[in-house]
Design an enzyme around this catalytic site. Sequence first.
Site, PDB file in Angstrom:
ATOM      1  N   CYS A  64      -8.857  12.033  -1.133  1.00  0.00           N
ATOM      2  CA  CYS A  64      -8.071  11.355  -2.170  1.00  0.00           C
ATOM      3  C   CYS A  64      -8.395  11.916  -3.554  1.00  0.00           C
ATOM      4  O   CYS A  64      -9.559  11.992  -3.931  1.00  0.00           O
ATOM      5  CB  CYS A  64      -8.332   9.857  -2.132  1.00  0.00           C
ATOM      6  SG  CYS A  64      -7.342   9.006  -3.368  1.00  0.00           S
ATOM      7  N   CYS A  68     -11.779   6.351  -7.868  1.00  0.00           N
ATOM      8  CA  CYS A  68     -12.302   4.983  -7.801  1.00  0.00           C
ATOM      9  C   CYS A  68     -13.810   5.024  -7.484  1.00  0.00           C
ATOM     10  O   CYS A  68     -14.213   5.576  -6.450  1.00  0.00           O
ATOM     11  CB  CYS A  68     -11.563   4.176  -6.744  1.00  0.00           C
ATOM     12  SG  CYS A  68      -9.772   4.248  -6.949  1.00  0.00           S
ATOM     13  N   CYS A  71     -15.419   4.116  -4.017  1.00  0.00           N
ATOM     14  CA  CYS A  71     -14.761   4.586  -2.793  1.00  0.00           C
ATOM     15  C   CYS A  71     -15.330   5.896  -2.274  1.00  0.00           C
ATOM     16  O   CYS A  71     -15.389   6.900  -2.984  1.00  0.00           O
ATOM     17  CB  CYS A  71     -13.269   4.717  -3.050  1.00  0.00           C
ATOM     18  SG  CYS A  71     -12.371   5.227  -1.581  1.00  0.00           S
ATOM     19  N   CYS A 140       0.492  -5.509   7.682  1.00  0.00           N
ATOM     20  CA  CYS A 140       0.250  -5.307   6.254  1.00  0.00           C
ATOM     21  C   CYS A 140       0.027  -3.809   6.046  1.00  0.00           C
ATOM     22  O   CYS A 140      -0.742  -3.190   6.772  1.00  0.00           O
ATOM     23  CB  CYS A 140      -0.993  -6.085   5.829  1.00  0.00           C
ATOM     24  SG  CYS A 140      -1.455  -5.819   4.109  1.00  0.00           S
ATOM     25  N   CYS A 200      -0.296  -8.929  -1.216  1.00  0.00           N
ATOM     26  CA  CYS A 200      -1.720  -9.161  -0.951  1.00  0.00           C
ATOM     27  C   CYS A 200      -2.480  -8.386  -2.013  1.00  0.00           C
ATOM     28  O   CYS A 200      -2.270  -7.183  -2.178  1.00  0.00           O
ATOM     29  CB  CYS A 200      -2.057  -8.628   0.436  1.00  0.00           C
ATOM     30  SG  CYS A 200      -3.820  -8.572   0.798  1.00  0.00           S
TER      31      CYS A 200
END
Length: 333
Positions: A64, A68, A71, A140, A200
């Site tokens: 990624c 963050c 992470c 989800c 969510c």
Amino acid sequence: MNWLQLAQEVIDGKVITNEDARSILNCDDDDLLPLINGAYHIRKHYYGKKVKLNMIINAKSGYCPEDCGYCSQSSKSTAEIEKYPFLSKEEILEGAKRAFENKVGTYCIVASGRGPTRKDVGVVSEAVEEIKEKYGLKVCACLGLLKEEQAAQLKEAGVDRYNHNLNTSEKHHSYITTSHTYEDRVNTVEIVKKHGISPCSGAIIGMKETKEDVIEIARALHQLDADSIPVNFLHAIEGTKLEGVHDLNPRYCLKVLALFRYINPTKEIRISGGREVNLGSLQPLGLYIANSIFLGNYLTTEGQEENQDHKMLEDLGFEIELMPKQEEVFSCH
Ligand code: SF4
């Protein structure tokens, strides 16, 4: 503080004051059980003894470009994790089967990255259509920042819910991430809502935020009207920016959960990542406040064995909320 009375006022429609919120987070350990009892009064009013189970599949791991700080999948992290590209539809379906068999009502398809590609959304959409037909689970998706047309496609495929966490307060956000903004996150939740997908959105606690930040996050999620609120407790991973941060203790985690319940009384509050590590032997107490947990592993860290969670729920006398197709299989036993 008379917590039970405050809880009843919350049920009657009161929005707690910042002073009440601070009292919850600063609650003396000697007063913890009455605080939990108040939160349980609210939880019981809206959810009885029902518990919702969720299970994650990490559909794409690592690589990624975002930064963050918590992470292990960020390219800035040196954590040793398994990295792989987007799973096939078949692999996602296998995970759904496992979720079904474990009495999990909501299957969460999560992928690393800033946002999904056209192809990613295509694979998820096809998988979701089959999951719905075969297993009837709620699905989800959690694929990062979302565009309008992607939200529309996911809705069309049958995605029930989309997760995109606020993670922390607006003030604290740039300490955690600089590659996207707090507004980007809010914007994705708003897009999801606009397309009729249940929002969510939650938090990660223990990232050097202040108690005022924690109160702000709980209120921001209330304002966003997130149907489901995952409350994560930082499990600092070696190689991430936040490695070595261990500021939490189980009693404080319970106070945080209580705060989220008093501020978001009607919502699905889920004890999420870091549950085992941070709540430790007090995990069962968390379920008197929250009404939802993840079963199995998290994205790059392991949870406890599924049968241990089932046993915990049985010991508590709580009841797992099943989907209709699961009722057919499990209720006759
Ligand atoms: S949290 Fe998501 S966006 Fe941030 S680095 Fe990890 S995978 Fe990337």
